[in-house]
Design a protein around this motif. Structure first.
Motif, PDB file in Angstrom:
ATOM      1  N   GLN A  97      32.263  18.032  26.488  1.00  0.00           N
ATOM      2  CA  GLN A  97      33.194  18.921  25.790  1.00  0.00           C
ATOM      3  C   GLN A  97      32.582  20.281  25.520  1.00  0.00           C
ATOM      4  N   ASN A  98      31.364  20.486  26.004  1.00  0.00           N
ATOM      5  CA  ASN A  98      30.670  21.754  25.784  1.00  0.00           C
ATOM      6  C   ASN A  98      30.919  22.661  26.996  1.00  0.00           C
ATOM      7  N   ALA A  99      31.546  23.806  26.761  1.00  0.00           N
ATOM      8  CA  ALA A  99      31.823  24.735  27.866  1.00  0.00           C
ATOM      9  C   ALA A  99      31.140  26.075  27.641  1.00  0.00           C
ATOM     10  N   GLY A 100      30.047  26.071  26.897  1.00  0.00           N
ATOM     11  CA  GLY A 100      29.381  27.330  26.552  1.00  0.00           C
ATOM     12  C   GLY A 100      28.928  28.128  27.746  1.00  0.00           C
ATOM     13  N   ASN A 101      28.371  27.428  28.743  1.00  0.00           N
ATOM     14  CA  ASN A 101      27.876  28.174  29.908  1.00  0.00           C
ATOM     15  C   ASN A 101      29.021  28.732  30.749  1.00  0.00           C
ATOM     16  N   ALA A 102      30.160  28.038  30.765  1.00  0.00           N
ATOM     17  CA  ALA A 102      31.341  28.571  31.454  1.00  0.00           C
ATOM     18  C   ALA A 102      31.788  29.869  30.805  1.00  0.00           C
ATOM     19  N   VAL A 103      31.703  29.931  29.463  1.00  0.00           N
ATOM     20  CA  VAL A 103      32.020  31.170  28.753  1.00  0.00           C
ATOM     21  C   VAL A 103      31.012  32.257  29.120  1.00  0.00           C
ATOM     22  N   GLY A 104      29.760  31.841  29.291  1.00  0.00           N
ATOM     23  CA  GLY A 104      28.735  32.792  29.708  1.00  0.00           C
ATOM     24  C   GLY A 104      29.044  33.409  31.064  1.00  0.00           C
ATOM     25  N   PHE A 105      29.593  32.603  31.981  1.00  0.00           N
ATOM     26  CA  PHE A 105      29.998  33.147  33.282  1.00  0.00           C
ATOM     27  C   PHE A 105      31.126  34.155  33.131  1.00  0.00           C
ATOM     28  N   GLN A 106      32.048  33.874  32.223  1.00  0.00           N
ATOM     29  CA  GLN A 106      33.135  34.832  31.994  1.00  0.00           C
ATOM     30  C   GLN A 106      32.595  36.152  31.455  1.00  0.00           C
ATOM     31  N   ALA A 107      31.552  36.068  30.663  1.00  0.00           N
ATOM     32  CA  ALA A 107      30.961  37.281  30.091  1.00  0.00           C
ATOM     33  C   ALA A 107      30.277  38.144  31.147  1.00  0.00           C
ATOM     34  N   LEU A 108      29.923  37.536  32.282  1.00  0.00           N
ATOM     35  CA  LEU A 108      29.276  38.316  33.348  1.00  0.00           C
ATOM     36  C   LEU A 108      30.181  39.424  33.870  1.00  0.00           C
ATOM     37  N   ARG A 109      31.507  39.224  33.755  1.00  0.00           N
ATOM     38  CA  ARG A 109      32.445  40.195  34.304  1.00  0.00           C
ATOM     39  C   ARG A 109      32.200  41.597  33.734  1.00  0.00           C
ATOM     40  N   ASP A 110      31.850  41.653  32.451  1.00  0.00           N
ATOM     41  CA  ASP A 110      31.677  42.951  31.789  1.00  0.00           C
ATOM     42  C   ASP A 110      30.219  43.378  31.690  1.00  0.00           C
ATOM     43  N   ALA A 111      29.320  42.603  32.276  1.00  0.00           N
ATOM     44  CA  ALA A 111      27.900  42.965  32.220  1.00  0.00           C
ATOM     45  C   ALA A 111      27.629  44.189  33.087  1.00  0.00           C
TER      46      ALA A 111
END
Length: 628
Positions: A525-539
Motif C-alpha cells: 500500500q506504499n506508493a511513495g516512490n511512484a510519487v517520487g517519479f511523478q515529481a521528476l516531471r518538474d525537476a
C-alpha cells in the motif's frame, strides 16, 4: 576593280555580322553564354591625284559582352546562396525527425511519467505496473528510432559531400583542359569568345560547389584557389579534394586538399558553396541536435534508474535498473604520446550539456573543454575532473600536451532499452513512511513522502519533524534537534537524510510527524516512490528546463535553426539573383535587340549587294564601250 572590291567586302562584313547575330539567337537559352558583337573597321584607303578614296569595310574582330567584376560577383554570391540553400534543405529533413503531438518523444516521456500516477493510486495493481513498463519501452523505442533517422540523415549527407567533392574534381580537370586550349591560341590576335564563356561557366559551377578565388593570367588562363590558399587549378594542371575520415574522430568527415600525394586538411569554415553548407550541417547542426537527443536519453536513464533504485518492489527488495545502464564511449587521444585509457561517467545528470569535450593536460593542470562553445573548466591538479555533470578520468598520469576527446552522448539514444520486465519488480514503494503523532491538531495533512537520495548512514533512521508555535519546524533525531528554526511553506518539500516530505495546511505548536523505515507490511500500500517519479516531471534538468519539457528544448532548437536558415537562404538567394541579373543584363542575349540588329545588317547586306550589282553593270558597260 575598286568598286567591286568595296562591294564584296561589304557583303562579306555584313554576312559575318548576320552570322554572329544568328549565333546569339541560337544560344539565347545557353547557360553562361555571353552575347557576341562584330566590330567593323575601315579597310583602308588609296591615294589618287584628286584625293584619298576609301577601300570599304572589313570585320575587325568578334567581341563578347562581358564584365569581369559582375561575373566575379555573380560567382561569389552564388557560392554563398548555394551553401545556405543546401543547409536549409538538410535542416528541413532534420526537422521532420522531430514531430510534435502523439508521435513526438515528449509525448512518450510524459506518458511514462503520467503512468506512475495510476501506480501511485493503486500500488498493487499489476495492470498499472505493466502500463508503466510499456510506456517506458515506448519512450526507449522512440529515442532509438530518432537516433536511427539521424544516422540515416548523416550517412546520406556524407554521401552528398563525397558526390560534391567528385564534381569539384571533375570541374577542376575540365578547367585545366580549357586553360590548355587557351594557351594554345594565346598568340592569336582575336579573342576565343566561346572558350572564355566555357571557362567562366566552369568557374560558376565550381563556385556553386565550393568557394573559389580566381587569378586571371595571360591569354585568359585562370588559376583557382580553394580553402583560402590551396591551388586547385594552376594553368593546365589540376589538384584534387578528398573526403575522408577525420583521424581524431572516425565518425566525422574531413575535406583535404591533395597534391603530389600530400593531404592538407581544410577547415569547414573555409569551404563555402554546397560543400561548406553540407559540412556546416554535419558538424554543427546535426552534431548538436544528436548530442541533445543523446543527452536526453542519458539523463532519462540516469534519473529514472536512480529513482527506481531508491524504491522497493512488491517483494520488499530494493529496486534495480529500470533502463539498462549505458556505457559511455571511451575518450580518444588526439594529441600527445602517453597512450592512456580515457573514460567518462555521469556525476550529475541535471548539469549535462549537449556537447563533445576535450580533456587537456599542460604539464601542471588538467582542464576539460566544452567544444560547442569553448568553455573551460577550473584547472585541476589531478583526475578525475568534474565538469558539466560529467567526470573525466584517465588510467594513469598524463604527459604535457596530452589531449583526449570525448563524445559522451554519441550512443545513448541508439542503445537505450528497458531492463525491467516483471510488474512485481517495479519499485513503487518508498523505503520510508511518515506517521502523524496522535496529539496533532489536525490542521496539517501529508501530501507525499518519497526517497530522493541515499541515506546519510547505512540505512534510513527514525526522524521527527516538530513544529513550533510560530510555524517554523525543527528536525530531531532521537529527540535531539539537528536542524532548528526552519521556515515552513505549505506544499514546499521538507528534505533530510535522503527523503522528501511534502505537507499542506497550517500547523499548530508541537505538531509532530515521524519518518521511519517502511516495514514489510507497508510495501503493497506504499506508493511513495511512484510519487517520487511523478515529481521528476518538474525537476530542473536540461539547462534549467523541467525534465518533462526536455523534448520542447530540442524541438525549439531545431525550429530556430530552420527559421534562421530560411532567412539566410532567402536573403543570400535574392542577392545572388540580383548579381546574376546584373551580369545577364550585360552579357545576356536580348531577342528584340538581336532582331533589330538583324534587320539593320540585312538591309546593309542588301544595299551592298545592290551596290555590287551596279558596279558590275557599270564595269560591263565600260568593257562593251571600250571593246568597240
Amino acid at each position: 576593280m575598286s568598286a567591286l572590291n568595296i562591294g564584296s567586302r561589304a557583303l562579306t562584313a555584313n554576312l559575318s555580322a548576320l552570322q554572329v547575330i544568328g549565333h546569339n539567337i541560337a544560344n539565347v537559352n545557353t547557360e553562361g553564354y555571353s552575347r557576341q558583337n562584330v566590330t567593323m573597321q575601315v579597310s583602308g584607303y588609296q591615294q589618287y591625284a584628286n584625293g584619298f578614296f576609301g577601300k570599304g569595310v572589313e570585320v575587325g574582330t568578334v567581341t563578347r559582352s562581358h564584365d569581369a567584376y559582375l561575373t566575379r560577383e555573380a560567382q561569389t554570391t552564388r557560392s554563398v546562396a548555394s551553401a545556405d540553400a543546401v543547409r536549409l534543405a538538410r535542416l528541413e529533413q532534420l526537422e521532420a525527425a522531430f514531430p510534435m503531438g502523439e508521435d513526438g518523444i515528449g509525448e512518450s516521456l510524459n506518458s511514462m511519467l503520467n503512468a506512475w500516477a495510476d501506480v501511485a493510486s493503486s500500488p498493487s495493481n499489476q495492470t498499472a505496473r505493466l502500463v508503466v513498463i510499456a510506456r517506458a519501452d515506448e519512450l526507449a523505442a522512440r529515442l532509438r528510432d530518432t537516433a536511427g533517422q539521424l544516422d540515416i540523415l548523416r550517412e546520406s549527407t556524407q554521401l552528398q559531400v563525397k558526390g560534391t567533392v567528385d564534381n569539384v574534381n571533375r570541374l577542376a580537370a575540365d578547367l585545366a583542359k580549357v586553360n590548355q586550349r587557351l594557351t594554345e591560341v594565346m598568340g592569336s590576335p582575336n579573342t576565343p569568345n566561346d572558350l572564355l564563356d566555357q571557362r567562366d561557366q566552369i568557374l560558376s559551377e565550381l563556385s556553386k560547389h565550393v568557394q573559389v578565388s580566381s587569378i586571371p593570367g595571360e591569354g585568359g588562363v585562370v588559376s583557382v584557389f580553394v580553402g583560402g590558399s590551396m591551388p586547385l587549378v594552376l594553368g593546365s594542371q589540376s589538384a584534387k579534394l578528398e573526403a575522408g575520415r577525420d583521424p581524431a574522430d572516425s565518425s566525422r568527415l574531413q575535406i583535404s586538399f591533395v597534391q603530389g600525394g600530400v593531404k592538407t586538411p581544410l577547415a569547414d569554415g573555409n569551404l563555402g558553396g554546397e560543400l561548406g553548407g553540407l559540412m556546416n550541417f554535419l558538424h554543427n547542426d546535426l552534431a548538436q541536435v544528436s548530442n541533445m537527443v543523446g543527452r536526453m536519453a542519458l539523463a532519462t536513464v540516469s534519473v529514472v534508474n536512480t529513482q527506481h533504485e531508491l524504491g522497493l518492489d512488491l517483494k520488499g527488495l530494493p529496486g534495480g535498473e529500470f533502463f539498462t545502464a549505458l556505457t559511455l564511449p571511451s575518450g580518444v587521444q588526439t594529441s600527445g604520446v602517453s597512450g592512456l585509457t580515457a573514460s567518462v561517467g555521469v556525476s550529475d545528470p541535471s548539469q549535462l550539456m549537449a556537447s563533445d569535450y576535450e580533456l587537456r593536460y599542460d604539464g601542471t593542470n588538467y582542464t576539460a573543454v566544452r567544444l560547442s562553445d569553448g568553455t573551460v573548466s577550473a584547472p585541476a591538479a589531478a583526475v578525475p575532473v568534474s565538469f558539466d555533470g560529467l567526470s573525466f578520468n584517465l588510467s594513469g598520469p598524463a604527459t604535457a600536451g596530452d589531449v583526449f576527446r570525448f563524445k559522451p552522448f554519441e550512443n545513448a539514444a541508439r542503445e537505450i532499452k528497458i531492463a525491467i520486465t516483471s510488474p512485481d519488480s517495479v519499485a513503487a514503494a518508498s523505503p520510508v513512511k511518515v506517521s502523524p503523532e496522535p496529539g496533532n491538531s489536525g490542521g496539517i495533512s501529508i501530501e507525499s513522502l518519497y526517497a530522493n537520495g541515499p541515506p546519510g548512514g547505512a540505512s534510513y533512521g527514525t526522524t521527527e519533524v516538530v513544529f513550533a508555535a510560530d510555524g517554523s519546524y525543527s528536525i530531531e533525531v532521537g529527540g535531539t534537534p539537528v536542524l532548528t528554526g526552519q521556515t515552513y511553506k505549505p506544499g514546499e518539500p521538507i528534505e533530510y537524510d535522503g527523503w522528501s516530505l511534502t505537507l499542506r495546511g497550517v500547523p499548530a505548536d508541537n505538531d509532530t510527524f515521524t519518518v521511519t523505515p517502511a516495514g514489510p507490511n507497508d510495501i503493497r500500500q506504499n506508493a511513495g516512490n511512484a510519487v517520487g517519479f511523478q515529481a521528476l516531471r518538474d525537476a530542473a534538468m536540461f539547462e534549467g528546463v523541467p525534465f518533462g519539457d526536455g523534448y520542447v528544448n530540442i524541438f525549439s532548437d531545431v525550429g530556430t535553426r530552420v527559421q534562421s536558415a530560411q532567412f539566410s537562404s532567402a536573403f543570400s538567394g535574392q542577392v545572388a539573383a540580383t548579381a546574376e541579373n546584373a551580369r545577364a543584363n550585360v552579357a545576356g542575349v536580348n531577342l528584340d535587340e538581336e532582331a533589330a540588329r538583324m534587320l539593320q545588317f540585312q538591309q546593309s547586306y542588301q544595299a551592298a549587294a545592290k551596290f555590287l550589282q551596279v558596279a558590275q553593270s557599270t564595269f560591263d558597260s565600260l568593257l562593251q564601250t571600250v571593246g568597240r
